[in-house]
Design a protein around this motif. Structure first.
Motif, PDB file in Angstrom:
ATOM      1  N   ILE A 167       0.848  -1.195   0.000  1.00 49.60           N
ATOM      2  CA  ILE A 167       0.000   0.000   0.000  1.00 49.60           C
ATOM      3  C   ILE A 167       0.885   1.248   0.000  1.00 49.60           C
ATOM      4  O   ILE A 167       0.664   2.191  -0.767  1.00 49.60           O
ATOM      5  CB  ILE A 167      -0.958   0.013   1.209  1.00 49.60           C
ATOM      6  CG1 ILE A 167      -1.874  -1.211   1.201  1.00 49.60           C
ATOM      7  CG2 ILE A 167      -1.771   1.309   1.253  1.00 49.60           C
ATOM      8  CD1 ILE A 167      -2.738  -1.368  -0.032  1.00 49.60           C
ATOM      9  N   THR A 179       0.963   4.188  -2.782  1.00 51.60           N
ATOM     10  CA  THR A 179       0.658   5.582  -2.442  1.00 51.60           C
ATOM     11  C   THR A 179       1.885   6.459  -2.661  1.00 51.60           C
ATOM     12  O   THR A 179       1.770   7.607  -3.091  1.00 51.60           O
ATOM     13  CB  THR A 179       0.130   5.736  -1.003  1.00 51.60           C
ATOM     14  OG1 THR A 179       1.063   5.191  -0.082  1.00 51.60           O
ATOM     15  CG2 THR A 179      -1.228   5.056  -0.840  1.00 51.60           C
ATOM     16  N   GLU A 239      -4.813   6.490  -1.392  1.00 50.54           N
ATOM     17  CA  GLU A 239      -4.886   5.284  -0.569  1.00 50.54           C
ATOM     18  C   GLU A 239      -6.008   4.374  -1.051  1.00 50.54           C
ATOM     19  O   GLU A 239      -5.866   3.150  -1.095  1.00 50.54           O
ATOM     20  CB  GLU A 239      -5.082   5.646   0.906  1.00 50.54           C
ATOM     21  CG  GLU A 239      -4.940   4.426   1.793  1.00 50.54           C
ATOM     22  CD  GLU A 239      -4.888   4.768   3.271  1.00 50.54           C
ATOM     23  OE1 GLU A 239      -5.340   3.927   4.064  1.00 50.54           O
ATOM     24  OE2 GLU A 239      -4.394   5.844   3.625  1.00 50.54           O
ATOM     25  N   ALA A 251      -4.779   2.554  -4.093  1.00 50.48           N
ATOM     26  CA  ALA A 251      -3.773   1.571  -3.696  1.00 50.48           C
ATOM     27  C   ALA A 251      -4.427   0.311  -3.138  1.00 50.48           C
ATOM     28  O   ALA A 251      -4.025  -0.808  -3.463  1.00 50.48           O
ATOM     29  CB  ALA A 251      -2.815   2.180  -2.671  1.00 50.48           C
ATOM     30  N   HIS A 252      -5.444   0.484  -2.310  1.00 44.39           N
ATOM     31  CA  HIS A 252      -6.155  -0.672  -1.756  1.00 44.39           C
ATOM     32  C   HIS A 252      -6.840  -1.460  -2.861  1.00 44.39           C
ATOM     33  O   HIS A 252      -6.828  -2.697  -2.846  1.00 44.39           O
ATOM     34  CB  HIS A 252      -7.162  -0.229  -0.686  1.00 44.39           C
ATOM     35  CG  HIS A 252      -6.526   0.011   0.635  1.00 44.39           C
ATOM     36  ND1 HIS A 252      -6.326  -0.973   1.566  1.00 44.39           N
ATOM     37  CD2 HIS A 252      -6.003   1.150   1.176  1.00 44.39           C
ATOM     38  CE1 HIS A 252      -5.724  -0.475   2.634  1.00 44.39           C
ATOM     39  NE2 HIS A 252      -5.516   0.814   2.418  1.00 44.39           N
ATOM     40  N   ALA A 308      -4.102  -3.354  -4.908  1.00 47.41           N
ATOM     41  CA  ALA A 308      -3.579  -4.458  -4.093  1.00 47.41           C
ATOM     42  C   ALA A 308      -4.574  -5.612  -4.081  1.00 47.41           C
ATOM     43  O   ALA A 308      -4.187  -6.781  -4.167  1.00 47.41           O
ATOM     44  CB  ALA A 308      -3.283  -3.970  -2.672  1.00 47.41           C
ATOM     45  N   GLU A 309      -5.844  -5.295  -4.011  1.00 42.77           N
ATOM     46  CA  GLU A 309      -6.886  -6.328  -4.021  1.00 42.77           C
ATOM     47  C   GLU A 309      -6.924  -7.065  -5.354  1.00 42.77           C
ATOM     48  O   GLU A 309      -7.130  -8.278  -5.394  1.00 42.77           O
ATOM     49  CB  GLU A 309      -8.252  -5.717  -3.699  1.00 42.77           C
ATOM     50  CG  GLU A 309      -9.357  -6.741  -3.539  1.00 42.77           C
ATOM     51  CD  GLU A 309      -9.206  -7.617  -2.303  1.00 42.77           C
ATOM     52  OE1 GLU A 309      -9.869  -8.678  -2.265  1.00 42.77           O
ATOM     53  OE2 GLU A 309      -8.439  -7.267  -1.374  1.00 42.77           O
ATOM     54  N   ARG A 335     -11.728  -2.668   1.608  1.00 41.34           N
ATOM     55  CA  ARG A 335     -10.326  -2.313   1.394  1.00 41.34           C
ATOM     56  C   ARG A 335      -9.480  -3.569   1.493  1.00 41.34           C
ATOM     57  O   ARG A 335      -9.913  -4.574   2.017  1.00 41.34           O
ATOM     58  CB  ARG A 335      -9.870  -1.247   2.386  1.00 41.34           C
ATOM     59  CG  ARG A 335      -9.944  -1.651   3.836  1.00 41.34           C
ATOM     60  CD  ARG A 335      -9.675  -0.518   4.822  1.00 41.34           C
ATOM     61  NE  ARG A 335      -8.317  -0.060   4.711  1.00 41.34           N
ATOM     62  CZ  ARG A 335      -7.970   1.229   4.646  1.00 41.34           C
ATOM     63  NH1 ARG A 335      -8.877   2.161   4.728  1.00 41.34           N
ATOM     64  NH2 ARG A 335      -6.719   1.602   4.556  1.00 41.34           N
ATOM     65  N   PHE A 336      -8.258  -3.484   0.989  1.00 43.21           N
ATOM     66  CA  PHE A 336      -7.328  -4.599   1.034  1.00 43.21           C
ATOM     67  C   PHE A 336      -7.042  -4.960   2.483  1.00 43.21           C
ATOM     68  O   PHE A 336      -6.764  -4.093   3.301  1.00 43.21           O
ATOM     69  CB  PHE A 336      -6.020  -4.211   0.327  1.00 43.21           C
ATOM     70  CG  PHE A 336      -4.952  -5.272   0.394  1.00 43.21           C
ATOM     71  CD1 PHE A 336      -5.038  -6.407  -0.375  1.00 43.21           C
ATOM     72  CD2 PHE A 336      -3.856  -5.104   1.230  1.00 43.21           C
ATOM     73  CE1 PHE A 336      -4.056  -7.385  -0.315  1.00 43.21           C
ATOM     74  CE2 PHE A 336      -2.859  -6.069   1.292  1.00 43.21           C
ATOM     75  CZ  PHE A 336      -2.962  -7.213   0.524  1.00 43.21           C
ATOM     76  N   GLU A 355      -4.674  -7.681   4.483  1.00 40.46           N
ATOM     77  CA  GLU A 355      -3.665  -8.719   4.359  1.00 40.46           C
ATOM     78  C   GLU A 355      -3.912  -9.906   5.258  1.00 40.46           C
ATOM     79  O   GLU A 355      -3.260 -10.939   5.118  1.00 40.46           O
ATOM     80  CB  GLU A 355      -2.260  -8.143   4.619  1.00 40.46           C
ATOM     81  CG  GLU A 355      -1.962  -7.792   6.047  1.00 40.46           C
ATOM     82  CD  GLU A 355      -2.454  -6.403   6.463  1.00 40.46           C
ATOM     83  OE1 GLU A 355      -2.266  -6.063   7.635  1.00 40.46           O
ATOM     84  OE2 GLU A 355      -3.013  -5.675   5.640  1.00 40.46           O
TER      85      GLU A 355
END
Length: 174
Positions: A101, A105, A111, A114-115, A118-119, A166-167, A169
């Protein structure tokens, strides 16, 4: 001013097409990155040495820098290009989720974006990112869009309708 343009592709061959077209248009390989999380093939691909390049991207300039990295919530990924250095530092520091993330960013994405990206990696897509100047952005976007990326707005809507916000982890991909 430098900006980052990102697209995700469900078909790795489409990502390879995008990279080949970007390089053919004269974009330096140093300005292109790719991150791929193909389910069940990382270990096999990583053990094949130079053949790993074919699993990540066909661009000759990217082949020299292919590496496998573990990302929490994603698992092992193959990565190459300018984003790899930042991700590798995050991996060794034990802050990979924040690293992914944070890397995105830090590259200029919000943000929220980015999420989302990433997903897409977590769910098996291949992400291609390009560093470029504002003056070349339209050409880069046209090349990437011509290679068949996912429709980010529609895909995000699918994720959200399924409860994604949102992503994370700590969860496994659906």
């Amino acid at each position: 001013m430098t900006r980052t343009i990102i697209r995700s592709f469900d078909d790795p061959a489409d990502a390879e097409t995008a990279i080949t077209r970007l390089e053919a248009a004269g974009l330096p390989p140093d300005d292109i990155s790719i991150i791929r999380s193909p389910p069940g093939t990382i270990s096999k691909d990583a053990s094949r040495g130079a053949e790993v390049g074919g699993a990540v991207g066909a661009g000759a300039g990217l082949l020299a820098g292919v590496a496998a990295l573990p990302l929490p919530g994603v698992g092992p990924v193959l990565a190459a290009g300018w984003l790899l250095g930042t991700l590798a530092v995050g991996t060794t520091a034990g802050a990979v989720a924040g690293g992914l993330i944070g890397t995105l960013t830090g590259a200029g994405l919000s943000e929220d974006e980015a999420h989302f990206y990433a997903e897409t990696i977590r769910r098996g897509s291949t992400m291609v990112s390009v560093r470029t100047s504002d003056s070349h952005a339209a050409v880069i976007e046209k090349i990437l869009d011509g290679a068949g990326p996912i429709d980010a707005k529609a895909r995000r809507g699918e994720y959200e309708r399924a409860g994604w916000t949102r992503f994370d982890e700590t969860t496994s991909p659906p």
